[in-house]
Design a protein around this motif. Structure first.
Motif, short mmCIF file in Angstrom:
data_model
loop_
_atom_site.label_atom_id
_atom_site.label_comp_id
_atom_site.label_asym_id
_atom_site.label_seq_id
_atom_site.Cartn_x
_atom_site.Cartn_y
_atom_site.Cartn_z
N MET A 68 46.61 4.63 11.97
CA MET A 68 47.93 4.93 11.07
C MET A 68 49.09 5.74 11.89
N ALA A 69 48.80 6.73 12.53
CA ALA A 69 49.49 7.40 13.60
C ALA A 69 49.82 6.79 14.59
N ALA A 70 49.34 5.90 15.08
CA ALA A 70 49.84 5.16 16.22
C ALA A 70 50.61 3.95 15.71
N ARG A 71 50.79 3.72 14.32
CA ARG A 71 51.59 2.59 13.96
C ARG A 71 50.96 1.38 14.26
N GLU A 72 49.63 1.29 14.46
CA GLU A 72 48.90 0.01 14.34
C GLU A 72 48.48 -0.53 13.07
N VAL A 73 48.30 0.23 12.14
CA VAL A 73 48.47 -0.33 10.66
C VAL A 73 49.53 0.79 9.85
N ALA A 74 49.71 0.34 8.55
CA ALA A 74 50.70 1.05 7.77
C ALA A 74 50.35 0.48 6.51
N ARG A 75 51.09 1.36 5.58
CA ARG A 75 50.83 0.93 3.90
C ARG A 75 52.17 0.51 3.50
N ILE A 76 52.17 -0.76 2.96
CA ILE A 76 53.24 -1.60 2.47
C ILE A 76 53.04 -2.31 1.29
N VAL A 77 53.97 -2.45 0.42
CA VAL A 77 53.90 -3.41 -0.80
C VAL A 77 53.58 -4.82 -0.41
N THR A 78 52.43 -5.64 -0.83
CA THR A 78 52.50 -6.80 -0.39
C THR A 78 51.69 -7.80 -1.77
N MET A 79 50.33 -8.07 -1.18
CA MET A 79 49.76 -8.92 -2.46
C MET A 79 49.79 -8.14 -3.83
N ARG A 80 50.16 -9.10 -4.84
CA ARG A 80 50.13 -8.62 -6.30
C ARG A 80 51.33 -7.46 -6.46
N SER A 81 52.36 -7.33 -5.26
CA SER A 81 53.33 -6.41 -5.68
C SER A 81 52.66 -5.01 -5.63
N THR A 82 51.53 -4.73 -5.00
CA THR A 82 51.05 -3.71 -4.76
C THR A 82 50.75 -3.13 -3.38
N ILE A 83 50.55 -1.83 -3.28
CA ILE A 83 50.42 -1.23 -1.85
C ILE A 83 49.06 -1.45 -1.12
N HIS A 84 49.30 -1.93 0.17
CA HIS A 84 48.06 -2.25 0.78
C HIS A 84 48.07 -1.46 2.35
N THR A 85 47.17 -1.30 3.01
CA THR A 85 47.05 -0.93 4.29
C THR A 85 46.67 -2.12 5.01
N LEU A 86 47.54 -2.42 5.79
CA LEU A 86 47.42 -3.71 6.63
C LEU A 86 47.69 -3.36 8.07
N THR A 87 47.34 -4.18 9.05
CA THR A 87 47.51 -4.13 10.61
C THR A 87 49.13 -4.32 10.49
#
Length: 385
Positions: free
Chosen positions: A74-93
């Motif tokens: 997360m600190a290296a910005r290789e994954v992040a938290r964003i609203v996607t599936m079901r309009s809910t927050i996911h941690t994704l690459t």
């Protein structure tokens, strides 16, 4: 168990067979020896309504996982938290943040339309333009973004304005929020700004290709599954056409109710009698949120026992099924940690020992406290176990 209902029909997968297949895809039959980033990709993201669940999810699934591994990503910005599936927050690459956010825009548009009713006269395109300039200057706390937008629309609902910004732009939550052992308020910026990469604007043909590849990835992580199952997972509708395009390359089964299920030919479908060890999963884990019929992992009699209002507890799996809840508590000084297990029904001596052992492993992974204790508590009639 796989059976055939009648000659020429699709093979029938029992509920237990579906359970074992799903657990295998979810890395819950055996812990996987893979990097955290690969696991996040394979699972097509981790539910992240709160900050700790992604770490809990990987602790249950990966061999030798250490929370700092995901935190460093997360600190290296290789994954992040964003609203996607079901309009809910996911941690994704990072790749999935950029690709999946526009794919699920129709889901987010439903939320957009709802909040537009609370902001009459507000132009969502103008909101997006102002919000982008604001958050790309520097990541902004939600309150700050809301106040800036309200300067332009003083009579609009402030919460609606902030939500319109999130619905019209691919806004993600920046660190330090989400880092292991750290705290921080929600601050937002655009995905393109955070990753230093262009935000894709896919053509209709590119969207079709992305949807088809996402169907295959969903089956790889959650299959065998129906069209409706995937729609529940992502929030999109009218996905039948995508499955029909892919049908020639897929296997077709049916469940015990006759529902058509699709699967990848080379995906694991273990024997229904394959042992399933206990696992400690976080609240809102996608294992239990990604099928129309959740009984493959969640017995109907326990449906109401994992929720309290709009809040859901962390869940315990025993023999592959939801069988209780758990919580992890640390002392104010951080020197003591307790994992309390509350089964829904009495456990055999052998099961209880397995659950305690898995609990101790989970606690050791998620806490560095010098004093660690695994306890069995009381829940729904389990007093006196």
């Amino acid at each position: 168990m796989t059976t055939t209902a009648k000659a020429g029909s699709a093979p029938v997968l029992s509920r237990r067979a579906l359970n074992r297949a799903t657990l295998a895809r979810q890395l819950l039959l055996e812990r996987a020896a893979m990097p955290a980033k690969d696991a996040v990709h394979h699972l097509v993201g981790l539910q992240a309504q709160n900050t700790k669940p992604p770490y809990y999810s990987l602790a249950a699934r990966l061999d030798a996982f250490e929370p700092r591994e995901l935190s460093e990503l997360m600190a290296a910005r290789e994954v992040a938290r964003i609203v996607t599936m079901r309009s809910t927050i996911h941690t994704l690459t990072a790749d999935d943040c950029l690709a999946l956010r526009p794919l699920v825009q129709p889901v987010i548009d439903r939320e957009l339309r709802m909040f537009l009713k609370r902001a009459p006269g507000v132009d969502p395109d103008e909101v997006a333009k102002l919000a982008r300039a604001c958050v790309e200057e520097r990541p902004r706390p939600v309150k700050e973004l809301r106040e800036l937008l309200q300067q332009h629309w003083p009579n609009a609902d402030p919460r609606a304005l902030a939500t319109l910004a999130r619905c019209t732009l691919p806004l993600l939550q920046t660190t330090p929020r989400g880092l292991w052992g750290e705290s921080g308020q929600v601050t937002l910026t655009s995905s393109g700004s955070w990753f230093g990469r262009p935000e894709p604007v896919p053509s209709p043909e590119e969207t079709t290709a992305l949807l088809d590849s996402t169907v295959l990835r969903y089956l790889g992580a959650f299959g065998p599954a129906s069209v409706k199952d995937m729609q529940i997972w992502c929030g999109l509708t009218r996905l039948r056409a995508a499955f029909e395009r892919l049908r020639p390359g897929l296997l077709v089964f049916r469940d015990e109710h006759g529902t058509e299920l699709f699967d990848l030919p080379d995906a694991p479908r273990p024997d229904a009698d394959t042992p399933a060890p206990p696992r400690f999963l976080p609240e809102y884990d996608n294992l239990v949120l990604s099928h129309a019929d959740r009984t493959r992992v969640a017995p109907p009699e326990y449906k109401r026992r994992t929720w309290c209002g709009n809040f859901t507890y962390c869940i315990l799996l025993v023999d592959g099924l939801v069988a209780g809840i758990w919580r992890l508590e640390q002392s104010a000084k951080g020197d003591r940690a307790t994992l309390t297990i509350e089964p829904f029904a009495p456990l055999t001596r052998g099961r209880r020992a397995e659950v305690r052992e898995e609990g101790a492993r989970t606690l050791a992974t998620l806490s560095s406290a010098a004093s660690q204790d695994v306890r069995f508590g009381e829940f729904y009639g389990t007093k006196g176990q």
